[in-house]
Design a protein around this motif. Sequence first.
Motif, PDB file in Angstrom:
ATOM      1  N   VAL A  88       0.885  -1.210   0.048  1.00  0.00           N
ATOM      2  CA  VAL A  88      -0.175  -0.034   0.072  1.00  0.00           C
ATOM      3  C   VAL A  88       0.778   1.262  -0.082  1.00  0.00           C
ATOM      4  O   VAL A  88       0.588   2.287  -0.704  1.00  0.00           O
ATOM      5  N   THR A  89       1.910   1.285   0.867  1.00  0.00           N
ATOM      6  CA  THR A  89       2.706   2.217   1.023  1.00  0.00           C
ATOM      7  C   THR A  89       3.442   2.716  -0.595  1.00  0.00           C
ATOM      8  O   THR A  89       3.628   3.753  -0.937  1.00  0.00           O
ATOM      9  N   ALA A  92       1.270   3.994  -3.098  1.00  0.00           N
ATOM     10  CA  ALA A  92       0.900   5.544  -2.807  1.00  0.00           C
ATOM     11  C   ALA A  92       2.082   6.547  -3.109  1.00  0.00           C
ATOM     12  O   ALA A  92       1.766   7.413  -3.654  1.00  0.00           O
ATOM     13  N   ARG A 108       0.005  -2.424  -5.615  1.00  0.00           N
ATOM     14  CA  ARG A 108      -0.669  -2.203  -4.344  1.00  0.00           C
ATOM     15  C   ARG A 108      -1.211  -3.466  -3.930  1.00  0.00           C
ATOM     16  O   ARG A 108      -1.444  -3.663  -2.346  1.00  0.00           O
ATOM     17  N   ILE A 420      -1.821   5.971   3.288  1.00  0.00           N
ATOM     18  CA  ILE A 420      -1.391   4.727   3.656  1.00  0.00           C
ATOM     19  C   ILE A 420      -1.985   4.320   5.236  1.00  0.00           C
ATOM     20  O   ILE A 420      -1.727   3.271   5.431  1.00  0.00           O
TER      21      ILE A 420
END
Length: 421
Positions: A88-89, A92, A108, A420
């Motif tokens: 996820v980080t 982003a 992701r 995040i």
Amino acid sequence: MNDRTEINLFDFLNCLSDVMDWLSPALTSHHLQVSLLAFRIAEQLDWSRDKLNDLVMAGMLHDVGALSLSERMDTLRFEDLTGQRHAVTGAALLSQFEPLANAASIVRFHHVAWNGGAGRQQGGELVPLGSHVIHIADRISLLIDRGREVLGQSREILDRIRGHADTMFHPELVEIVTRLADSEYFWLDLTSPLLGKVLARSSRLGTIMLDNDELLSFANIFRRIIDFRSPFTATHSSGVAASAECLGRLLGLSANESLRLRIAGFVHDLGKLAIPTEIIEKKGCLTPEEYNVMRSHTFCTFRTLEQIDGLQDINRAASFHHERLDGTGYPFHLDGPRLEIGARIMAVADVFTALTEDRPYRPGMKADSVLAILLDHASNGKLDGRLIEIVKAHYDEMNAARATAQAASVREYQAFLETIG
């Protein structure tokens, strides 16, 4: 008129994957292996060239969100339960640059298990098939024992992957891997010293033409990845970039030359991606070994950026910011006659920003203290005295440029943290 720079997209991505893999010998070429494996698998799916290229880019950057050495090492466990956090980080970070938007969506979800088909969705969102391709490629790569020749391992690796068909991995992708695994080249490419060249030739990512404004946006992805690893560094590159651009303009450089200094400021600490966050965030004194690791960051920046043709002036300005006019800097011990004006400006901008910015362990210094230190560096032959005099004469203007840029970066960093979770 803005100068235009032709950038090889593969070289750009490769320099990022290289510097991330420098964190540990266990990670060497991991991103390239995953990218080539994913490409070989997806070739069997008859994907379009654009879709294949998005997958290649995702493979080369899939672990960009793993911000610490411990987090990177966690990803090396076959049944890693923490991977979705860094996925996820990473997404982003990458999604903020439009050419990587599709790759970001793949990144992701690249730790989502298939789970009998439940992995088609995650949190109510569709999971791209490319994410499952990266997932299986990632796990194959980490199963390779770098201390053994690869063909002798191929059967046991394949058996391990097949044992998780329909649970961890999409069964159709396992079938494709099973077919590919019969060919020796499938394995030998992964451990070949020519791995990067094979991937570059196979993917054909091509080049893009960027004017300086577009190049600035391009460099911004580096800046975010570098700075957003830690609250210790969250705004530093933006402050250095703004200070360098302002100083260049005050010196009388052209608008384009000053803008390229801003670009150099964005990437000047690129090599810190190869430094464990545990060292960057250490509050006490570094051990001699830790200090040596920290000092390697400018060397990493130089060797990484020199892969990208067209950025030579930016590389020299960025990578030589710890060199000193008397030759006592690092890593090349260049002296005055060998230090161009860009490197001299960047050295002053870096020290100026480090002294004036707020840090988690202390507020920024006042003007008198900052100027005293800078003037001392000039009198000792470390920094360019002419530039220090400009800083002295225009201190408020430079400090305002630095503070404005860093305040904007704080807002951006806070929005990133909210993204995040």
